[in-house]
Design an enzyme around this catalytic site. Sequence first.
Site, PDB file in Angstrom:
ATOM      1  N   ASN A   1      23.528 -93.504  15.722  1.00 45.98           N
ATOM      2  CA  ASN A   1      23.418 -92.079  15.474  1.00 45.98           C
ATOM      3  C   ASN A   1      23.401 -91.727  13.917  1.00 45.98           C
ATOM      4  O   ASN A   1      23.762 -90.784  13.432  1.00 45.98           O
ATOM      5  CB  ASN A   1      24.173 -90.846  16.142  1.00 45.98           C
ATOM      6  CG  ASN A   1      25.722 -91.158  15.870  1.00 45.98           C
ATOM      7  OD1 ASN A   1      26.022 -92.019  15.412  1.00 45.98           O
ATOM      8  ND2 ASN A   1      26.636 -90.440  16.793  1.00 45.98           N
TER       9      ASN A   1
ATOM     10  N   TYR B   1      38.384 -95.796  15.338  1.00 43.31           N
ATOM     11  CA  TYR B   1      37.893 -95.247  16.487  1.00 43.31           C
ATOM     12  C   TYR B   1      39.079 -95.409  17.625  1.00 43.31           C
ATOM     13  O   TYR B   1      38.752 -95.450  18.644  1.00 43.31           O
ATOM     14  CB  TYR B   1      36.641 -95.851  17.131  1.00 43.31           C
ATOM     15  CG  TYR B   1      35.283 -95.297  16.205  1.00 43.31           C
ATOM     16  CD1 TYR B   1      35.018 -94.019  16.100  1.00 43.31           C
ATOM     17  CD2 TYR B   1      34.220 -96.249  15.813  1.00 43.31           C
ATOM     18  CE1 TYR B   1      34.100 -93.899  15.443  1.00 43.31           C
ATOM     19  CE2 TYR B   1      33.279 -95.907  15.160  1.00 43.31           C
ATOM     20  CZ  TYR B   1      33.011 -94.598  14.894  1.00 43.31           C
ATOM     21  OH  TYR B   1      31.830 -94.060  14.393  1.00 43.31           O
TER      22      TYR B   1
ATOM     23  N   LYS C   1      25.907 -95.515   9.081  1.00 40.93           N
ATOM     24  CA  LYS C   1      26.120 -96.572  10.038  1.00 40.93           C
ATOM     25  C   LYS C   1      24.986 -97.592   9.823  1.00 40.93           C
ATOM     26  O   LYS C   1      24.057 -97.166   9.276  1.00 40.93           O
ATOM     27  CB  LYS C   1      26.257 -95.912  11.342  1.00 40.93           C
ATOM     28  CG  LYS C   1      27.370 -94.884  11.577  1.00 40.93           C
ATOM     29  CD  LYS C   1      27.308 -94.285  13.161  1.00 40.93           C
ATOM     30  CE  LYS C   1      28.366 -93.479  13.398  1.00 40.93           C
ATOM     31  NZ  LYS C   1      28.538 -93.086  14.659  1.00 40.93           N
TER      32      LYS C   1
ATOM     33  N   HIS D   1      28.491 -91.160  10.394  1.00 41.86           N
ATOM     34  CA  HIS D   1      29.680 -90.639  10.781  1.00 41.86           C
ATOM     35  C   HIS D   1      30.135 -89.600  10.051  1.00 41.86           C
ATOM     36  O   HIS D   1      29.992 -89.746   8.667  1.00 41.86           O
ATOM     37  CB  HIS D   1      30.723 -91.714  10.962  1.00 41.86           C
ATOM     38  CG  HIS D   1      32.347 -91.041  10.708  1.00 41.86           C
ATOM     39  ND1 HIS D   1      32.809 -90.689  11.928  1.00 41.86           N
ATOM     40  CD2 HIS D   1      33.029 -90.774   9.690  1.00 41.86           C
ATOM     41  CE1 HIS D   1      33.982 -90.141  11.619  1.00 41.86           C
ATOM     42  NE2 HIS D   1      34.027 -90.464  10.621  1.00 41.86           N
TER      43      HIS D   1
ATOM     44  N   GLU E   1      40.685 -90.513   6.515  1.00 42.10           N
ATOM     45  CA  GLU E   1      39.646 -91.380   6.519  1.00 42.10           C
ATOM     46  C   GLU E   1      39.174 -91.952   5.002  1.00 42.10           C
ATOM     47  O   GLU E   1      38.854 -93.118   4.950  1.00 42.10           O
ATOM     48  CB  GLU E   1      38.603 -90.810   7.183  1.00 42.10           C
ATOM     49  CG  GLU E   1      38.561 -90.648   8.933  1.00 42.10           C
ATOM     50  CD  GLU E   1      37.723 -89.901   9.412  1.00 42.10           C
ATOM     51  OE1 GLU E   1      36.586 -89.517   8.908  1.00 42.10           O
ATOM     52  OE2 GLU E   1      37.879 -89.685  10.668  1.00 42.10           O
TER      53      GLU E   1
END
Length: 155
Positions: A112, A49, A9, A115, A126
């Site tokens: 964080n 998401y 990310k 992913h 995905e």
Amino acid sequence: MEQSLVIIKPSGVQRNLIGKIIDRFQQKGLVISGLKMMKLSEELLREHYAHLVDRPFFPTLMKSMMATPVVVICLKGVDAVAVVRSMVGVTNARNAAPGTIRGDYGMSSQENIVHASDSPENGIIETNRFFKPEEIFDYTPVTISSTYSPDELNS
Ligand code: TYD
């Protein structure tokens, strides 16, 4: 073999962790079958998401995920989804165990660092969401026979 889709990310990109994160997965024995940098569109993120659109943090999550380009990686291996999730750690990086990526590098739920797909089905969905078919490479590294037993490879 299973596949897992990992996104480094913007929090990981900004903090210069791209190399360290890729190195961890390679050292573990996972095979990189796709790897590229891309900028995420609002449309793609809304799909990715979709389960979170009604959550109060959704607008800041979208902004955070579009702050810089990201690095997307398709990793292959036996039980790759569970292995990668255990290497990534729990969502809130402050609670993630030391030794995990979020536990070692993060201090936030939202920022964080990575992913990772949460089921084998989502690993496939995905990967197809972020990669074109010609961007995924099916090859067998020479190290495969010292990474798995023959039984594990045939399972
Ligand atoms: P989720 O799919 O629940 O977790 P994970 O990434 O561990 O599979 O949530 C997706 C992302 O949404 C998460 O990585 C960061 C963000 N998020 C927040 O910003 N705040 C929160 O309270 C939660 C649960 C998630």
